[in-house]
Design an enzyme around this catalytic site. Structure first.
Site, PDB file in Angstrom:
ATOM      1  N   HIS A 117      41.503  45.050  98.278  1.00  0.00           N
ATOM      2  CA  HIS A 117      42.585  44.378  99.024  1.00  0.00           C
ATOM      3  C   HIS A 117      43.418  43.447  98.144  1.00  0.00           C
ATOM      4  O   HIS A 117      44.076  42.528  98.652  1.00  0.00           O
ATOM      5  CB  HIS A 117      41.999  43.611 100.218  1.00  0.00           C
ATOM      6  CG  HIS A 117      41.422  44.521 101.255  1.00  0.00           C
ATOM      7  ND1 HIS A 117      40.534  44.087 102.205  1.00  0.00           N
ATOM      8  CD2 HIS A 117      41.581  45.845 101.479  1.00  0.00           C
ATOM      9  CE1 HIS A 117      40.185  45.116 102.978  1.00  0.00           C
ATOM     10  NE2 HIS A 117      40.804  46.190 102.559  1.00  0.00           N
ATOM     11  N   SER A 126      32.530  42.125 108.501  1.00  0.00           N
ATOM     12  CA  SER A 126      32.435  42.461 109.927  1.00  0.00           C
ATOM     13  C   SER A 126      32.509  43.972 110.115  1.00  0.00           C
ATOM     14  O   SER A 126      32.280  44.478 111.205  1.00  0.00           O
ATOM     15  CB  SER A 126      33.579  41.787 110.684  1.00  0.00           C
ATOM     16  OG  SER A 126      34.833  42.200 110.132  1.00  0.00           O
ATOM     17  N   GLN A 146      36.306  43.464  99.302  1.00  0.00           N
ATOM     18  CA  GLN A 146      37.506  43.370 100.133  1.00  0.00           C
ATOM     19  C   GLN A 146      38.192  42.019  99.894  1.00  0.00           C
ATOM     20  O   GLN A 146      39.284  41.782 100.368  1.00  0.00           O
ATOM     21  CB  GLN A 146      37.134  43.482 101.610  1.00  0.00           C
ATOM     22  CG  GLN A 146      36.497  44.799 101.996  1.00  0.00           C
ATOM     23  CD  GLN A 146      35.888  44.740 103.388  1.00  0.00           C
ATOM     24  OE1 GLN A 146      36.563  44.974 104.387  1.00  0.00           O
ATOM     25  NE2 GLN A 146      34.623  44.374 103.463  1.00  0.00           N
ATOM     26  N   ASN A 147      37.499  41.122  99.176  1.00  0.00           N
ATOM     27  CA  ASN A 147      37.982  39.754  98.996  1.00  0.00           C
ATOM     28  C   ASN A 147      39.077  39.667  97.945  1.00  0.00           C
ATOM     29  O   ASN A 147      39.022  40.342  96.927  1.00  0.00           O
ATOM     30  CB  ASN A 147      36.817  38.828  98.628  1.00  0.00           C
ATOM     31  CG  ASN A 147      35.763  38.815  99.710  1.00  0.00           C
ATOM     32  OD1 ASN A 147      35.987  39.317 100.817  1.00  0.00           O
ATOM     33  ND2 ASN A 147      34.603  38.278  99.395  1.00  0.00           N
ATOM     34  N   PRO A 150      24.605  37.096 108.914  1.00  0.00           N
ATOM     35  CA  PRO A 150      23.901  36.335 109.964  1.00  0.00           C
ATOM     36  C   PRO A 150      24.182  36.874 111.363  1.00  0.00           C
ATOM     37  O   PRO A 150      23.454  36.566 112.299  1.00  0.00           O
ATOM     38  CB  PRO A 150      24.445  34.922 109.815  1.00  0.00           C
ATOM     39  CG  PRO A 150      25.678  35.019 108.996  1.00  0.00           C
ATOM     40  CD  PRO A 150      25.627  36.314 108.252  1.00  0.00           C
ATOM     41  N   CYS A 169      56.868  41.474  92.489  1.00  0.00           N
ATOM     42  CA  CYS A 169      58.256  41.374  92.939  1.00  0.00           C
ATOM     43  C   CYS A 169      58.569  42.502  93.911  1.00  0.00           C
ATOM     44  O   CYS A 169      58.274  43.675  93.628  1.00  0.00           O
ATOM     45  CB  CYS A 169      59.197  41.447  91.733  1.00  0.00           C
ATOM     46  SG  CYS A 169      60.927  41.426  92.207  1.00  0.00           S
ATOM     47  N   CYS A 202      61.423  36.150  91.263  1.00  0.00           N
ATOM     48  CA  CYS A 202      61.210  36.902  90.008  1.00  0.00           C
ATOM     49  C   CYS A 202      62.422  36.713  89.101  1.00  0.00           C
ATOM     50  O   CYS A 202      63.524  36.414  89.575  1.00  0.00           O
ATOM     51  CB  CYS A 202      61.045  38.379  90.362  1.00  0.00           C
ATOM     52  SG  CYS A 202      60.879  39.474  88.948  1.00  0.00           S
ATOM     53  N   CYS A 247      64.129  38.863  87.919  1.00  0.00           N
ATOM     54  CA  CYS A 247      65.175  39.832  88.276  1.00  0.00           C
ATOM     55  C   CYS A 247      65.986  39.332  89.471  1.00  0.00           C
ATOM     56  O   CYS A 247      66.956  39.958  89.871  1.00  0.00           O
ATOM     57  CB  CYS A 247      64.556  41.186  88.600  1.00  0.00           C
ATOM     58  SG  CYS A 247      63.832  41.272  90.246  1.00  0.00           S
TER      59      CYS A 247
HETATM   60  N1  APR Z   1      26.759  35.168 104.600  1.00  0.00           N
HETATM   61  C1  APR Z   1      26.958  36.466 104.965  1.00  0.00           C
HETATM   62  N2  APR Z   1      27.821  36.844 105.936  1.00  0.00           N
HETATM   63  C2  APR Z   1      28.495  35.866 106.585  1.00  0.00           C
HETATM   64  C3  APR Z   1      28.325  34.488 106.274  1.00  0.00           C
HETATM   65  C4  APR Z   1      27.405  34.163 105.237  1.00  0.00           C
HETATM   66  N3  APR Z   1      27.189  32.905 104.866  1.00  0.00           N
HETATM   67  N4  APR Z   1      29.136  33.760 107.107  1.00  0.00           N
HETATM   68  C5  APR Z   1      29.796  34.664 107.896  1.00  0.00           C
HETATM   69  N5  APR Z   1      29.408  35.923 107.589  1.00  0.00           N
HETATM   70  C6  APR Z   1      29.857  37.185 108.185  1.00  0.00           C
HETATM   71  C7  APR Z   1      30.417  37.103 109.588  1.00  0.00           C
HETATM   72  O1  APR Z   1      29.383  37.206 110.533  1.00  0.00           O
HETATM   73  C8  APR Z   1      31.339  38.319 109.646  1.00  0.00           C
HETATM   74  O2  APR Z   1      30.620  39.479 110.079  1.00  0.00           O
HETATM   75  O3  APR Z   1      30.919  37.653 107.394  1.00  0.00           O
HETATM   76  C9  APR Z   1      31.748  38.519 108.185  1.00  0.00           C
HETATM   77  C10 APR Z   1      33.195  38.186 107.867  1.00  0.00           C
HETATM   78  O4  APR Z   1      33.998  39.099 108.549  1.00  0.00           O
HETATM   79  P1  APR Z   1      35.596  39.039 108.461  1.00  0.00           P
HETATM   80  O5  APR Z   1      36.031  37.650 108.621  1.00  0.00           O
HETATM   81  O6  APR Z   1      36.113  40.057 109.410  1.00  0.00           O
HETATM   82  O7  APR Z   1      35.895  39.444 106.952  1.00  0.00           O
HETATM   83  P2  APR Z   1      35.970  40.904 106.285  1.00  0.00           P
HETATM   84  O8  APR Z   1      35.005  41.833 106.873  1.00  0.00           O
HETATM   85  O9  APR Z   1      35.905  40.685 104.820  1.00  0.00           O
HETATM   86  O10 APR Z   1      37.474  41.343 106.684  1.00  0.00           O
HETATM   87  C11 APR Z   1      37.981  42.538 106.179  1.00  0.00           C
HETATM   88  O11 APR Z   1      40.173  42.038 107.000  1.00  0.00           O
HETATM   89  O12 APR Z   1      41.676  40.385 107.408  1.00  0.00           O
HETATM   90  C12 APR Z   1      41.405  41.453 106.599  1.00  0.00           C
HETATM   91  O13 APR Z   1      42.083  41.891 104.362  1.00  0.00           O
HETATM   92  C13 APR Z   1      41.260  41.055 105.138  1.00  0.00           C
HETATM   93  O14 APR Z   1      39.610  41.775 103.510  1.00  0.00           O
HETATM   94  C14 APR Z   1      39.797  41.343 104.825  1.00  0.00           C
HETATM   95  C15 APR Z   1      39.445  42.414 105.849  1.00  0.00           C
END
Ligand code: APR
Length: 246
Positions: free
Chosen positions: A126, A196, A108-109, A221, A134, A155, A157
């Site tokens: 994502h 999350s 998702q990163n 965690p 553009c 851009c 254009c």
């Molecule tokens: N190792 C593993 N997990 C971790 C660590 C770590 N060191 N530190 C934090 N976390 C966990 C948190 O507990 C949380 O559950 O990573 C999770 C991050 O959750 P989010 O910030 O909600 O990120 P993500 O799930 O990738 O979000 C999904 O939301 O905002 C949009 O497009 C964006 O791709 C993103 C999507």
């Protein structure tokens, strides 16, 4: 000093053995980059605790104030540009290197740290913060300039360039989504790392894998709604736990 508890130690052994055979999907979220000093979105000091996603991560917000949106993404690009992959990213690269035909990395990163760690053929749900598109002609290209010379960037254009990432309310790239669904349906082990599991449709992949018979591993965690689908929960930081799975 390790932040991994005893209970996790024995689960790590079971997961390590489960990864020796069968199809593996690693599904990552912002948490895997936390130890690279890239802020998560919803963690304790997460981006969406300090900034409004409605004002910064929607097409409407960009249309009404592209400069404000770009000022934020230019800051975020600068921060990510300074980041290096951590042992969590590198462990996934190694897992792929050992069994490329059995391993799929779905993320998702948008930070590009998996590729920087050497991972190949990453399924990016994502988008990519290092690509611009553009809004007029649709032309897309790579741009790693930080800080940007001109905000918003224009851009050739004459149209305005936006980050080629998926904002709230937007569709995921169909080809990437199809690949993620196929891999999740045929997974034997599905490892959800640092997410999350709140943002759909991506978070739904855990359920798809589980319903298709995969054993689900959660590396985080903190508790997540996906924990109830897990065969194993490895409660701890990805940068410490993932190398232990090799
Ligand atoms: N190792 C593993 N997990 C971790 C660590 C770590 N060191 N530190 C934090 N976390 C966990 C948190 O507990 C949380 O559950 O990573 C999770 C991050 O959750 P989010 O910030 O909600 O990120 P993500 O799930 O990738 O979000 C999904 O939301 O905002 C949009 O497009 C964006 O791709 C993103 C999507």
């Amino acid at each position: 000093m390790s932040r991994i508890g005893e209970e996790v130690e024995s689960a790590i052994e079971a997961v390590r053995l489960s990864l020796r055979t069968g199809q593996i999907v690693a599904f990552t979220g912002a948490g895997i980059s936390a130890e690279s000093h890239v802020p998560t979105f919803r963690g304790a000091d997460g981006l969406w605790r300090n900034y409004s996603p409605e004002k910064l991560a929607t097409a409407e917000a960009f249309e009404s104030d592209p400069r404000l949106v770009w000022e934020w993404y230019d800051w975020l690009r600068g921060l990510i540009h300074a980041a290096q992959p951590n042992p969590g990213h590198l462990a996934l690269t190694e897992l792929q290197r050992r069994s490329p035909e059995r391993f799929t990395l779905v993320t998702q990163n948008m930070d590009g740290l998996h590729e920087m760690a050497g991972s190949q053929d990453v399924v990016k749900l994502h988008g990519d913060i290092w690509r611009l598109r553009c809004v007029s002609c649709g032309r897309e290209g790579r741009n790693e300039q930080t800080p940007m010379d001109h905000l918003p960037p224009i851009c050739r254009c004459g149209g305005t360039l936006r980050p080629a990432i998926v904002w709230f309310g937007e569709m995921l790239p169909v080809d990437q989504w199809d690949r993620a669904m196929d891999a999740s349906r045929s997974a034997d082990v599905f490892v959800a790392i640092g997410t999350s599991a709140l943002v759909y449709p991506a978070a739904g992949l855990v359920q798809v894998a589980r319903q298709s018979g995969a054993r689900v591993v959660i590396v985080n965690p903190d508790p997540t709604p996906a924990d109830e689908l897990a065969t194993w929960i490895l409660r701890g930081p990805a940068g410490e736990i993932l190398p232990r799975l090799l």
